[in-house]
Motif scaffolding. Structure first.
Motif, PDB file in Angstrom:
ATOM      1  N   GLU A  45       0.832  -1.207   0.000  1.00 24.26           N
ATOM      2  CA  GLU A  45       0.000   0.000   0.000  1.00 24.26           C
ATOM      3  C   GLU A  45       0.871   1.264   0.000  1.00 24.26           C
ATOM      4  O   GLU A  45       0.608   2.201  -0.748  1.00 24.26           O
ATOM      5  CB  GLU A  45      -0.926   0.006   1.219  1.00 24.26           C
ATOM      6  N   ARG A  46       1.918   1.265   0.811  1.00 24.45           N
ATOM      7  CA  ARG A  46       2.794   2.440   0.840  1.00 24.45           C
ATOM      8  C   ARG A  46       3.515   2.604  -0.501  1.00 24.45           C
ATOM      9  O   ARG A  46       3.696   3.731  -0.993  1.00 24.45           O
ATOM     10  CB  ARG A  46       3.801   2.331   1.979  1.00 24.45           C
ATOM     11  N   ALA A  47       3.924   1.495  -1.099  1.00 23.40           N
ATOM     12  CA  ALA A  47       4.584   1.566  -2.403  1.00 23.40           C
ATOM     13  C   ALA A  47       3.641   2.130  -3.457  1.00 23.40           C
ATOM     14  O   ALA A  47       4.057   2.909  -4.331  1.00 23.40           O
ATOM     15  CB  ALA A  47       5.074   0.180  -2.816  1.00 23.40           C
ATOM     16  N   ARG A  89      19.160   4.898 -18.843  1.00 24.63           N
ATOM     17  CA  ARG A  89      20.084   5.517 -17.902  1.00 24.63           C
ATOM     18  C   ARG A  89      19.475   6.723 -17.184  1.00 24.63           C
ATOM     19  O   ARG A  89      19.952   7.117 -16.118  1.00 24.63           O
ATOM     20  CB  ARG A  89      21.349   5.958 -18.643  1.00 24.63           C
ATOM     21  N   THR A  90      18.438   7.301 -17.744  1.00 19.75           N
ATOM     22  CA  THR A  90      17.819   8.466 -17.092  1.00 19.75           C
ATOM     23  C   THR A  90      16.682   8.066 -16.156  1.00 19.75           C
ATOM     24  O   THR A  90      16.104   8.925 -15.491  1.00 19.75           O
ATOM     25  CB  THR A  90      17.260   9.447 -18.148  1.00 19.75           C
ATOM     26  N   ASP A  91      16.367   6.782 -16.105  1.00 19.85           N
ATOM     27  CA  ASP A  91      15.311   6.312 -15.213  1.00 19.85           C
ATOM     28  C   ASP A  91      15.859   6.099 -13.804  1.00 19.85           C
ATOM     29  O   ASP A  91      17.051   6.273 -13.551  1.00 19.85           O
ATOM     30  CB  ASP A  91      14.686   5.032 -15.776  1.00 19.85           C
ATOM     31  N   VAL A  92      14.994   5.720 -12.873  1.00 25.23           N
ATOM     32  CA  VAL A  92      15.377   5.708 -11.459  1.00 25.23           C
ATOM     33  C   VAL A  92      14.801   4.488 -10.746  1.00 25.23           C
ATOM     34  O   VAL A  92      13.700   4.022 -11.086  1.00 25.23           O
ATOM     35  CB  VAL A  92      14.909   7.018 -10.769  1.00 25.23           C
ATOM     36  N   VAL A  93      15.547   3.970  -9.797  1.00 20.97           N
ATOM     37  CA  VAL A  93      15.085   2.879  -8.931  1.00 20.97           C
ATOM     38  C   VAL A  93      14.742   3.470  -7.570  1.00 20.97           C
ATOM     39  O   VAL A  93      15.523   4.247  -7.005  1.00 20.97           O
ATOM     40  CB  VAL A  93      16.169   1.794  -8.775  1.00 20.97           C
ATOM     41  N   VAL A  94      13.584   3.109  -7.044  1.00 19.32           N
ATOM     42  CA  VAL A  94      13.147   3.582  -5.730  1.00 19.32           C
ATOM     43  C   VAL A  94      12.931   2.368  -4.829  1.00 19.32           C
ATOM     44  O   VAL A  94      12.190   1.449  -5.194  1.00 19.32           O
ATOM     45  CB  VAL A  94      11.840   4.404  -5.841  1.00 19.32           C
ATOM     46  N   GLY A  95      13.581   2.354  -3.695  1.00 19.79           N
ATOM     47  CA  GLY A  95      13.403   1.264  -2.741  1.00 19.79           C
ATOM     48  C   GLY A  95      12.518   1.705  -1.599  1.00 19.79           C
ATOM     49  O   GLY A  95      12.854   2.663  -0.889  1.00 19.79           O
ATOM     50  N   VAL A  96      11.381   1.053  -1.423  1.00 16.12           N
ATOM     51  CA  VAL A  96      10.434   1.409  -0.363  1.00 16.12           C
ATOM     52  C   VAL A  96      10.447   0.298   0.681  1.00 16.12           C
ATOM     53  O   VAL A  96       9.994  -0.814   0.418  1.00 16.12           O
ATOM     54  CB  VAL A  96       9.008   1.590  -0.922  1.00 16.12           C
ATOM     55  N   GLY A  97      10.999   0.588   1.849  1.00 15.18           N
ATOM     56  CA  GLY A  97      11.031  -0.440   2.881  1.00 15.18           C
ATOM     57  C   GLY A  97      12.141  -0.224   3.878  1.00 15.18           C
ATOM     58  O   GLY A  97      12.702   0.883   4.000  1.00 15.18           O
ATOM     59  N   GLY A  98      12.478  -1.285   4.580  1.00 12.93           N
ATOM     60  CA  GLY A  98      13.549  -1.236   5.558  1.00 12.93           C
ATOM     61  C   GLY A  98      14.901  -1.397   4.902  1.00 12.93           C
ATOM     62  O   GLY A  98      15.049  -1.316   3.678  1.00 12.93           O
ATOM     63  N   VAL A 121      13.369   5.114   0.117  1.00  9.15           N
ATOM     64  CA  VAL A 121      12.282   5.658   0.928  1.00  9.15           C
ATOM     65  C   VAL A 121      12.190   4.740   2.134  1.00  9.15           C
ATOM     66  O   VAL A 121      11.579   3.675   2.086  1.00  9.15           O
ATOM     67  CB  VAL A 121      10.950   5.702   0.145  1.00  9.15           C
ATOM     68  N   SER A 122      12.847   5.141   3.202  1.00  7.33           N
ATOM     69  CA  SER A 122      13.025   4.235   4.328  1.00  7.33           C
ATOM     70  C   SER A 122      11.796   4.223   5.231  1.00  7.33           C
ATOM     71  O   SER A 122      11.283   5.270   5.619  1.00  7.33           O
ATOM     72  CB  SER A 122      14.258   4.661   5.127  1.00  7.33           C
ATOM     73  N   THR A 123      11.349   3.028   5.577  1.00  2.00           N
ATOM     74  CA  THR A 123      10.145   2.883   6.393  1.00  2.00           C
ATOM     75  C   THR A 123      10.431   2.268   7.760  1.00  2.00           C
ATOM     76  O   THR A 123       9.506   2.028   8.522  1.00  2.00           O
ATOM     77  CB  THR A 123       9.108   2.001   5.668  1.00  2.00           C
ATOM     78  N   SER A 124      11.697   2.001   8.055  1.00  2.00           N
ATOM     79  CA  SER A 124      12.046   1.431   9.363  1.00  2.00           C
ATOM     80  C   SER A 124      13.079   2.316  10.036  1.00  2.00           C
ATOM     81  O   SER A 124      13.825   3.051   9.373  1.00  2.00           O
ATOM     82  CB  SER A 124      12.606   0.018   9.212  1.00  2.00           C
ATOM     83  N   LEU A 125      13.151   2.249  11.350  1.00  2.00           N
ATOM     84  CA  LEU A 125      14.139   3.027  12.078  1.00  2.00           C
ATOM     85  C   LEU A 125      15.548   2.606  11.672  1.00  2.00           C
ATOM     86  O   LEU A 125      16.425   3.448  11.454  1.00  2.00           O
ATOM     87  CB  LEU A 125      13.934   2.847  13.585  1.00  2.00           C
ATOM     88  N   LEU A 126      15.769   1.298  11.558  1.00  2.00           N
ATOM     89  CA  LEU A 126      17.081   0.800  11.154  1.00  2.00           C
ATOM     90  C   LEU A 126      17.474   1.353   9.791  1.00  2.00           C
ATOM     91  O   LEU A 126      18.608   1.799   9.584  1.00  2.00           O
ATOM     92  CB  LEU A 126      17.067  -0.728  11.119  1.00  2.00           C
ATOM     93  N   GLY A 127      16.545   1.340   8.860  1.00  2.00           N
ATOM     94  CA  GLY A 127      16.834   1.845   7.532  1.00  2.00           C
ATOM     95  C   GLY A 127      17.159   3.328   7.536  1.00  2.00           C
ATOM     96  O   GLY A 127      18.064   3.787   6.849  1.00  2.00           O
ATOM     97  N   LEU A 161       8.869   9.806   8.911  1.00  2.00           N
ATOM     98  CA  LEU A 161       8.621   9.395  10.291  1.00  2.00           C
ATOM     99  C   LEU A 161       7.234   8.808  10.482  1.00  2.00           C
ATOM    100  O   LEU A 161       7.001   8.062  11.435  1.00  2.00           O
ATOM    101  CB  LEU A 161       8.827  10.593  11.225  1.00  2.00           C
ATOM    102  N   ASP A 162       6.307   9.123   9.601  1.00  2.00           N
ATOM    103  CA  ASP A 162       4.957   8.543   9.696  1.00  2.00           C
ATOM    104  C   ASP A 162       5.010   7.025   9.639  1.00  2.00           C
ATOM    105  O   ASP A 162       4.187   6.338  10.251  1.00  2.00           O
ATOM    106  CB  ASP A 162       4.062   9.054   8.559  1.00  2.00           C
ATOM    107  N   ALA A 163       5.969   6.493   8.897  1.00  2.00           N
ATOM    108  CA  ALA A 163       6.062   5.036   8.727  1.00  2.00           C
ATOM    109  C   ALA A 163       6.400   4.336  10.033  1.00  2.00           C
ATOM    110  O   ALA A 163       6.071   3.151  10.217  1.00  2.00           O
ATOM    111  CB  ALA A 163       7.118   4.703   7.672  1.00  2.00           C
ATOM    112  N   LEU A 164       7.042   5.032  10.957  1.00  2.00           N
ATOM    113  CA  LEU A 164       7.447   4.390  12.211  1.00  2.00           C
ATOM    114  C   LEU A 164       6.246   3.977  13.051  1.00  2.00           C
ATOM    115  O   LEU A 164       6.326   3.025  13.841  1.00  2.00           O
ATOM    116  CB  LEU A 164       8.353   5.327  13.013  1.00  2.00           C
TER     117      LEU A 164
END
Length: 353
Positions: A45-47, A89-98, A121-127, A161-164
């Motif tokens: 859902e967040r992704a 090469r002009t495109d982008v990878v987005v990582g959503v998660g820890g 896009v970090s969703t965990s405190l560790l990340g 921080l909302d993800a925490l």
């Protein structure tokens, strides 16, 4: 309010800490026609929310959750999907998660066309305080954790921080191990904040946790801005990690990273004291702080032989010589090279149960 923390270096970028940060993504990926959104099932859902606001055509790629997703096989599948989508090469990878997902996303981006932009896009405190900042990307192999990877700085980092508030309590607590590490190696105010308000340190809506995130990010940003490729200063960020990574390997990555690092921090404090470099009080403070927030500080005695073998494959080893980050005092990290095996055994005795 959004706090911007700059990471200097040849390819500088900002780490954004705040709430509702999805709207910041288009500015980081300007010019991208496609955005591959890597995520695990619990964060679908967040992704989807990120994909809707990214300002580019979204290519969603679901990957296995946690450390199960950090493999060459998963990375290869992602590359296949990028190829099928004519990812340029002009495109982008987005990582959503820890941390595991963002490590994988960065590695996928580093390998595709010899390096495309990426944004964690970090969703965990560790990340937020560790994996997403610094440009270290990688996957695990049978020989050990993070042994295959690349240094590939992101275009920017979003610490929402909302993800925490959606994190399981155990995951939030586990992330504090890396925060506490930053307190011992560089910013003692972190330790004071946790000791003064341990409940606030695990309150996702509170001001204490936000300050802890910002302080830990600043510690890491200052270090990696000087030393991207771990040729010197950056090694201090591995305080507690030599034993911690060995524990993770022995547990086949079923232990939370923060739990393993917590035990590793107690070991590192004991090693620092037993080698004559750290005072008794600061060494004892490791266990006290970690237990105050509910982190583990012990590991089975019979595991020592396995752990010693695993540590010999650690990334900080040089020509088969074991090297450990230790403390010469609070916020005074140093390196202990080639310690006697008996000294290591005595330090381990202080975490063995």
């Amino acid at each position: 309010m959004v706090t911007r923390i700059n990471v200097a270096g040849d390819r500088p970028y900002d780490v954004l800490v705040g709430s509702d940060l999805a709207g910041e993504l288009p500015g980081l990926i300007e010019g991208a026609a496609q955005a591959a959104i890597l995520y695990s099932a619990p964060l679908r859902e967040r992704a989807e929310q990120i994909a809707a606001k990214c300002g580019a055509r979204a290519l969603p790629i679901e990957v296995p959750d946690a450390e199960r997703g950090k493999s060459i096989e998963v990375a290869a599948r992602c590359w296949d999907e990028l190829g099928a989508a004519n990812f340029t090469r002009t495109d982008v990878v987005v990582g959503v998660g820890g941390g595991a997902v963002t490590d994988l996303a960065g590695f996928v981006a580093a390998g595709w066309l010899r390096g495309v932009r990426w944004v964690p896009v970090s969703t965990s405190l560790l990340g937020m305080v560790d994996a997403a900042v610094g440009g270290k990307t990688g996957v695990n192999i049978a020989a050990g954790k993070n042994l295959v990877g690349a240094f590939h700085p992101p275009a920017g980092v979003l610490c929402d921080l909302d993800a925490l508030a959606m994190l399981p309590a155990d995951d939030l607590v586990a992330g504090l191990a890396e925060v506490i590490k930053c307190g011992f190696i560089a910013d003692p105010r972190i330790l004071e904040l946790i000791e003064g308000d341990p409940a606030g340190a695990v309150d996702p809506a509170g001001a204490v946790l936000r300050e802890l995130v910002e302080r830990a990010v600043r510690v890491k940003a200052e270090v990696v801005g000087v030393d991207l490729k771990e040729s010197g200063l950056r090694e201090i960020l591995n305080y507690g990690h030599t034993l911690g990574h060995a524990i993770e390997k022995r547990e086949k990555y079923t232990w939370k990273h923060g739990h393993a690092i917590s035990v590793g921090l107690v070991f590192a404090g004991a090693l620092s004291r037993l080698s004559g470099r750290l005072d008794d009080r600061t060494a004892a403070r490791h266990r006290e702080l970690l237990e105050l927030v509910g982190l583990p500080t012990a590991y089975p005695q019979e595991a020592w032989t396995d752990l010693l073998s695993a540590m010999r494959v650690d990334k900080k080893a040089r020509a088969a010589t074991l090297r450990f980050v230790v403390l010469d005092g609070l916020a005074k990290p140093g390196i202990l090279s080639g310690p006697d095996e008996e000294l290591l055994r005595r330090a381990y005795a202080e975490v063995a149960r």
